[in-house]
Motif scaffolding. Sequence first.
Motif, PDB file in Angstrom:
ATOM      1  N   PRO A   1       0.815  -1.219   0.000  1.00 11.41           N
ATOM      2  CA  PRO A   1       0.000   0.000   0.000  1.00 11.41           C
ATOM      3  C   PRO A   1       0.846   1.266   0.000  1.00 11.41           C
ATOM      4  O   PRO A   1       2.048   1.241   0.291  1.00 11.41           O
ATOM      5  CB  PRO A   1      -0.800  -0.131   1.289  1.00 11.41           C
ATOM      6  CG  PRO A   1       0.151  -0.840   2.209  1.00 11.41           C
ATOM      7  CD  PRO A   1       0.896  -1.822   1.347  1.00 11.41           C
ATOM      8  N   ARG A   2       0.197   2.369  -0.295  1.00 11.43           N
ATOM      9  CA  ARG A   2       0.794   3.692  -0.165  1.00 11.43           C
ATOM     10  C   ARG A   2       0.268   4.329   1.124  1.00 11.43           C
ATOM     11  O   ARG A   2      -0.847   4.034   1.559  1.00 11.43           O
ATOM     12  CB  ARG A   2       0.419   4.584  -1.350  1.00 11.43           C
ATOM     13  CG  ARG A   2       0.645   3.982  -2.724  1.00 11.43           C
ATOM     14  CD  ARG A   2       2.099   3.759  -3.039  1.00 11.43           C
ATOM     15  NE  ARG A   2       2.868   5.012  -3.084  1.00 11.43           N
ATOM     16  CZ  ARG A   2       4.189   5.065  -3.314  1.00 11.43           C
ATOM     17  NH1 ARG A   2       4.873   3.936  -3.490  1.00 11.43           N
ATOM     18  NH2 ARG A   2       4.817   6.225  -3.348  1.00 11.43           N
ATOM     19  N   LEU A   3       1.068   5.191   1.726  1.00 10.07           N
ATOM     20  CA  LEU A   3       0.671   5.910   2.938  1.00 10.07           C
ATOM     21  C   LEU A   3       0.315   7.344   2.530  1.00 10.07           C
ATOM     22  O   LEU A   3       1.200   8.155   2.239  1.00 10.07           O
ATOM     23  CB  LEU A   3       1.808   5.894   3.962  1.00 10.07           C
ATOM     24  CG  LEU A   3       1.523   6.533   5.327  1.00 10.07           C
ATOM     25  CD1 LEU A   3       0.394   5.787   6.052  1.00 10.07           C
ATOM     26  CD2 LEU A   3       2.785   6.545   6.183  1.00 10.07           C
ATOM     27  N   ILE A   4      -0.978   7.632   2.522  1.00 10.87           N
ATOM     28  CA  ILE A   4      -1.470   8.885   1.944  1.00 10.87           C
ATOM     29  C   ILE A   4      -2.199   9.724   2.998  1.00 10.87           C
ATOM     30  O   ILE A   4      -2.957   9.194   3.815  1.00 10.87           O
ATOM     31  CB  ILE A   4      -2.444   8.602   0.778  1.00 10.87           C
ATOM     32  CG1 ILE A   4      -1.787   7.693  -0.278  1.00 10.87           C
ATOM     33  CG2 ILE A   4      -2.938   9.899   0.142  1.00 10.87           C
ATOM     34  CD1 ILE A   4      -0.626   8.317  -0.992  1.00 10.87           C
ATOM     35  N   ALA A   5      -1.960  11.034   2.949  1.00 15.17           N
ATOM     36  CA  ALA A   5      -2.755  11.982   3.733  1.00 15.17           C
ATOM     37  C   ALA A   5      -3.881  12.447   2.809  1.00 15.17           C
ATOM     38  O   ALA A   5      -3.645  13.233   1.893  1.00 15.17           O
ATOM     39  CB  ALA A   5      -1.895  13.155   4.181  1.00 15.17           C
ATOM     40  N   PRO A   6      -5.115  11.959   2.987  1.00 19.09           N
ATOM     41  CA  PRO A   6      -6.176  12.180   1.995  1.00 19.09           C
ATOM     42  C   PRO A   6      -6.592  13.643   1.810  1.00 19.09           C
ATOM     43  O   PRO A   6      -6.968  14.036   0.716  1.00 19.09           O
ATOM     44  CB  PRO A   6      -7.336  11.327   2.515  1.00 19.09           C
ATOM     45  CG  PRO A   6      -7.070  11.153   3.967  1.00 19.09           C
ATOM     46  CD  PRO A   6      -5.579  11.124   4.115  1.00 19.09           C
ATOM     47  N   LYS A   7      -6.507  14.422   2.853  1.00 19.92           N
ATOM     48  CA  LYS A   7      -6.968  15.815   2.734  1.00 19.92           C
ATOM     49  C   LYS A   7      -6.088  16.614   1.780  1.00 19.92           C
ATOM     50  O   LYS A   7      -6.586  17.334   0.894  1.00 19.92           O
ATOM     51  CB  LYS A   7      -6.980  16.475   4.111  1.00 19.92           C
ATOM     52  CG  LYS A   7      -7.606  17.869   4.103  1.00 19.92           C
ATOM     53  CD  LYS A   7      -7.709  18.418   5.516  1.00 19.92           C
ATOM     54  CE  LYS A   7      -8.327  19.815   5.514  1.00 19.92           C
ATOM     55  NZ  LYS A   7      -8.432  20.365   6.893  1.00 19.92           N
ATOM     56  N   SER A   8      -4.771  16.470   1.921  1.00 20.94           N
ATOM     57  CA  SER A   8      -3.852  17.213   1.056  1.00 20.94           C
ATOM     58  C   SER A   8      -3.375  16.406  -0.136  1.00 20.94           C
ATOM     59  O   SER A   8      -2.849  16.961  -1.109  1.00 20.94           O
ATOM     60  CB  SER A   8      -2.629  17.654   1.865  1.00 20.94           C
ATOM     61  OG  SER A   8      -1.878  16.523   2.286  1.00 20.94           O
ATOM     62  N   GLY A   9      -3.533  15.066  -0.045  1.00 22.22           N
ATOM     63  CA  GLY A   9      -3.043  14.203  -1.112  1.00 22.22           C
ATOM     64  C   GLY A   9      -1.566  13.880  -0.998  1.00 22.22           C
ATOM     65  O   GLY A   9      -0.991  13.228  -1.873  1.00 22.22           O
ATOM     66  N   THR A  10      -0.929  14.305   0.102  1.00 23.64           N
ATOM     67  CA  THR A  10       0.506  14.061   0.280  1.00 23.64           C
ATOM     68  C   THR A  10       0.783  12.563   0.437  1.00 23.64           C
ATOM     69  O   THR A  10       0.111  11.868   1.186  1.00 23.64           O
ATOM     70  CB  THR A  10       1.036  14.794   1.531  1.00 23.64           C
ATOM     71  OG1 THR A  10       0.708  16.188   1.426  1.00 23.64           O
ATOM     72  CG2 THR A  10       2.542  14.630   1.655  1.00 23.64           C
ATOM     73  N   ASP A  11       1.795  12.101  -0.287  1.00 24.22           N
ATOM     74  CA  ASP A  11       2.200  10.700  -0.244  1.00 24.22           C
ATOM     75  C   ASP A  11       3.433  10.570   0.671  1.00 24.22           C
ATOM     76  O   ASP A  11       4.503  11.078   0.345  1.00 24.22           O
ATOM     77  CB  ASP A  11       2.532  10.200  -1.658  1.00 24.22           C
ATOM     78  CG  ASP A  11       2.748   8.696  -1.705  1.00 24.22           C
ATOM     79  OD1 ASP A  11       3.144   8.121  -0.682  1.00 24.22           O
ATOM     80  OD2 ASP A  11       2.540   8.101  -2.785  1.00 24.22           O
ATOM     81  N   HIS A  12       3.245   9.911   1.802  1.00 19.34           N
ATOM     82  CA  HIS A  12       4.330   9.762   2.778  1.00 19.34           C
ATOM     83  C   HIS A  12       5.025   8.406   2.664  1.00 19.34           C
ATOM     84  O   HIS A  12       5.835   8.060   3.538  1.00 19.34           O
ATOM     85  CB  HIS A  12       3.776   9.903   4.203  1.00 19.34           C
ATOM     86  CG  HIS A  12       3.260  11.266   4.534  1.00 19.34           C
ATOM     87  ND1 HIS A  12       4.082  12.359   4.717  1.00 19.34           N
ATOM     88  CD2 HIS A  12       1.989  11.722   4.701  1.00 19.34           C
ATOM     89  CE1 HIS A  12       3.353  13.422   4.997  1.00 19.34           C
ATOM     90  NE2 HIS A  12       2.077  13.069   4.999  1.00 19.34           N
ATOM     91  N   THR A  13       4.748   7.649   1.630  1.00 21.69           N
ATOM     92  CA  THR A  13       5.233   6.271   1.539  1.00 21.69           C
ATOM     93  C   THR A  13       6.754   6.180   1.588  1.00 21.69           C
ATOM     94  O   THR A  13       7.325   5.467   2.434  1.00 21.69           O
ATOM     95  CB  THR A  13       4.717   5.596   0.256  1.00 21.69           C
ATOM     96  OG1 THR A  13       3.304   5.734   0.189  1.00 21.69           O
ATOM     97  CG2 THR A  13       5.091   4.122   0.240  1.00 21.69           C
ATOM     98  N   GLU A  14       7.423   6.849   0.665  1.00 15.90           N
ATOM     99  CA  GLU A  14       8.878   6.731   0.593  1.00 15.90           C
ATOM    100  C   GLU A  14       9.575   7.236   1.856  1.00 15.90           C
ATOM    101  O   GLU A  14      10.479   6.559   2.378  1.00 15.90           O
ATOM    102  CB  GLU A  14       9.435   7.437  -0.650  1.00 15.90           C
ATOM    103  CG  GLU A  14       9.446   6.574  -1.899  1.00 15.90           C
ATOM    104  CD  GLU A  14       8.037   6.261  -2.403  1.00 15.90           C
ATOM    105  OE1 GLU A  14       7.153   7.138  -2.295  1.00 15.90           O
ATOM    106  OE2 GLU A  14       7.821   5.129  -2.891  1.00 15.90           O
ATOM    107  N   PRO A  15       9.194   8.418   2.395  1.00 10.00           N
ATOM    108  CA  PRO A  15       9.833   8.854   3.644  1.00 10.00           C
ATOM    109  C   PRO A  15       9.614   7.871   4.788  1.00 10.00           C
ATOM    110  O   PRO A  15      10.527   7.634   5.591  1.00 10.00           O
ATOM    111  CB  PRO A  15       9.160  10.202   3.925  1.00 10.00           C
ATOM    112  CG  PRO A  15       8.727  10.700   2.594  1.00 10.00           C
ATOM    113  CD  PRO A  15       8.333   9.481   1.826  1.00 10.00           C
TER     114      PRO A  15
END
Length: 272
Positions: free
Chosen positions: A22-36
């Motif tokens: 899966p990807r780790l996503i902040a849905p409100k802003s759409g920021t993708d935190h997966t790689e960090p």
Amino acid sequence: EVEMGLPIPRESMRLVGDAEDPRLIAPKSGTDHTEPMIAWARKRVEELAVAGLHGFVFKKDSPSSGLFRVTVYNEHGMAQRNGTGMFPREVMNRFPLLPLEEEGRLNDMPLRENFIERVFAYYRWTRMLDEEPTPGGLVKFHTAHKLTLMAHSPKHYTEMGRLVADAGKRDWDELTAEYGAMLMEGLSVMGTRGKHVNVLQHLMGYLKKHLSSEDKQELLSLTEDYRQGLVPPIVPLTLLKHHLNRHPVPDWVDQQVYLHPYPKELMLRNHE
């Protein structure tokens, strides 16, 4: 999440996509935190590798650190509780034998006992590999865990015995990796009253020539009470250990981890 560099408070996050990757996503802003998050988690597990861990407890339901049934949203926004948090995934990859559990599940007494039992077994396993990494050390370890494994999975005990018989004939690292994996897998199988009763009766067999008919009947009666759920396992086990300490039994019986799997102060066998 904070160690990774996110602020307090911070936007909520969730797992999105394939539950296996899966990807780790902040849905409100759409920021993708997966790689960090993956980069931080991989760095963190390498730091933990020198800490001598024997178990790890994770946070329930968290997309970053939940172990079981974490919610994953598919491409249509539909939620399914079939995921694993980003950090536990890296821990499992780095330490495949390490006993893992989730905080909420520790309120379940059988699950709590199973986890603690695995923690101490893993400790004994790593100590054996450090202090006596020989075929003889493996034989002693396997013998001491005979009844413990029988209370969880007799099938695993039998298969592990075949590995022990090959000690000295196969590559040591390969053999112990296979044995260790089977050990932790076997102990993950939940024990049942029926299997524990079989173990108790097995131990009673070493006392049959020493006990009076009254003592035998008392032991059998308490064991049956345990089978029916009327008393916790500590009741027949305490009486059994009393008789084992008073009468001559084979040395391997005294060495059984089953009789002392963890510190008595934990009182895990005092509950059903």
